[in-house]
Write a protein that holds these residues in place. Structure first.
Motif, mmCIF file in Angstrom:
data_model
loop_
_atom_site.group_PDB
_atom_site.id
_atom_site.type_symbol
_atom_site.label_atom_id
_atom_site.label_comp_id
_atom_site.label_asym_id
_atom_site.label_seq_id
_atom_site.Cartn_x
_atom_site.Cartn_y
_atom_site.Cartn_z
ATOM 1 N N THR A 29 -0.548 3.657 2.127
ATOM 2 C CA THR A 29 0.055 4.878 1.603
ATOM 3 C C THR A 29 0.034 4.878 0.079
ATOM 4 N N CYS A 57 -7.613 9.686 8.909
ATOM 5 C CA CYS A 57 -7.221 8.289 9.127
ATOM 6 C C CYS A 57 -7.410 7.968 10.609
ATOM 7 N N GLN A 60 -3.929 5.268 13.147
ATOM 8 C CA GLN A 60 -2.648 5.833 12.759
ATOM 9 C C GLN A 60 -1.493 5.129 13.464
ATOM 10 N N GLU A 63 1.356 0.573 9.333
ATOM 11 C CA GLU A 63 1.596 1.142 8.012
ATOM 12 C C GLU A 63 0.895 2.483 7.802
ATOM 13 N N GLN A 64 0.057 2.892 8.732
ATOM 14 C CA GLN A 64 -0.620 4.175 8.619
ATOM 15 C C GLN A 64 -0.072 5.201 9.608
ATOM 16 N N VAL A 68 0.717 9.510 7.311
ATOM 17 C CA VAL A 68 0.446 8.798 6.058
ATOM 18 C C VAL A 68 0.123 9.766 4.931
ATOM 19 N N TRP A 71 3.438 10.993 3.117
ATOM 20 C CA TRP A 71 4.074 9.977 2.285
ATOM 21 C C TRP A 71 3.236 9.662 1.056
ATOM 22 N N THR A 86 -2.203 14.612 8.688
ATOM 23 C CA THR A 86 -3.159 13.533 8.936
ATOM 24 C C THR A 86 -3.947 13.858 10.197
#
Length: 229
Positions: A29, A57, A60, A63-64, A68, A71, A86
């Motif tokens: 991010t 992305c 997902q 951290e994704q 994302v 953020w 996303t």
């Protein structure tokens, strides 16, 4: 009624890092936020005029997860009113993000939008995409797997099947890859990527010392080339 033309105002990217390489300390991010902030500042577009940030992305989760794109837009300092979403079209996710942005501009819905992509191959589990056992596991549901009698395969085994189908040898493919890396290295040395690269620190912080200004994998290939240019 005529359709408006969509144009790309500017385009930037971070250097590409290897898995567990120089960018491994960066949260994905924050990596995207750093890029977005640089893009907006360099383009000169008023952030308040940006209608949407559309981010491709594939993985997902971890951290994704949790949009994302949203953020990252907030981390980049964009106004809170700027929307973000996303999308996942697998390996074409970033390109699809640009297509969606262009379609919205051409329709008259947006004046300015950002189409982008992010993917950390170091900090996010690849899941079943490269499962050495070959199976796709439970991610895809029983019905989709049953449709193909359980014969769907992950990317690694699928690549082996494609190579066998078309009679491609490991040597030929290695040479083709080496030629590609060689051309990328020559372009790097010539400064062909300099304008599009966003300098970045290796530790995920703001310290300007030791800035990364070129792709980590940019090095002369060691494999002898046999594939024709």
């Amino acid at each position: 009624m005529s359709t408006r033309e969509a144009v790309i105002v500017d385009a930037v990217r971070t250097p590409v890092g290897r898995r567990n390489g120089v960018l491994a300390a960066w949260h994905p991010t924050d990596l995207l936020a750093h890029t977005l902030r640089t893009l907006v500042a360099r383009s000169g577009v008023d952030p308040a005029r940006i209608a949407d940030v559309i981010t491709g992305c594939v993985l997902q989760h971890g951290e994704q997860a949790g949009n994302v794109s949203r953020w990252a837009a907030l981390g980049a300092g964009l106004p809170e009113r700027v929307a973000a979403t996303t999308i996942d079209r697998q390996c074409g996710s970033g390109q699809q993000a640009v297509h969606f942005a262009a379609q919205a501009v051409r329709s008259g819905e947006y004046d300015f939008a950002i189409g982008c992509g992010v993917e950390s191959m170091s900090r996010v589990d690849l899941g079943p995409l490269f499962n050495p056992a070959g199976g796709l596991g439970p991610w895809y549901g029983r019905r989709a797997l049953a449709r193909y009698d359980g014969n769907l395969r992950a990317q690694g085994p699928s690549a082996e099947l494609v190579a066998r189908r078309w009679g491609l040898t490991r040597g030929e493919l290695d040479d083709y890859s080496a030629e590609s890396h060689g051309r990328a290295h020559a372009a790097t040395v010539a400064g062909a990527f300099a304008r599009q690269l966003v300098p970045i620190t290796p530790d995920g912080g703001e310290d300007a010392s030791g800035l990364i200004t070129r792709d980590e994998a940019s090095a002369p290939p060691s494999i002898r080339r046999r594939w024709p240019p």
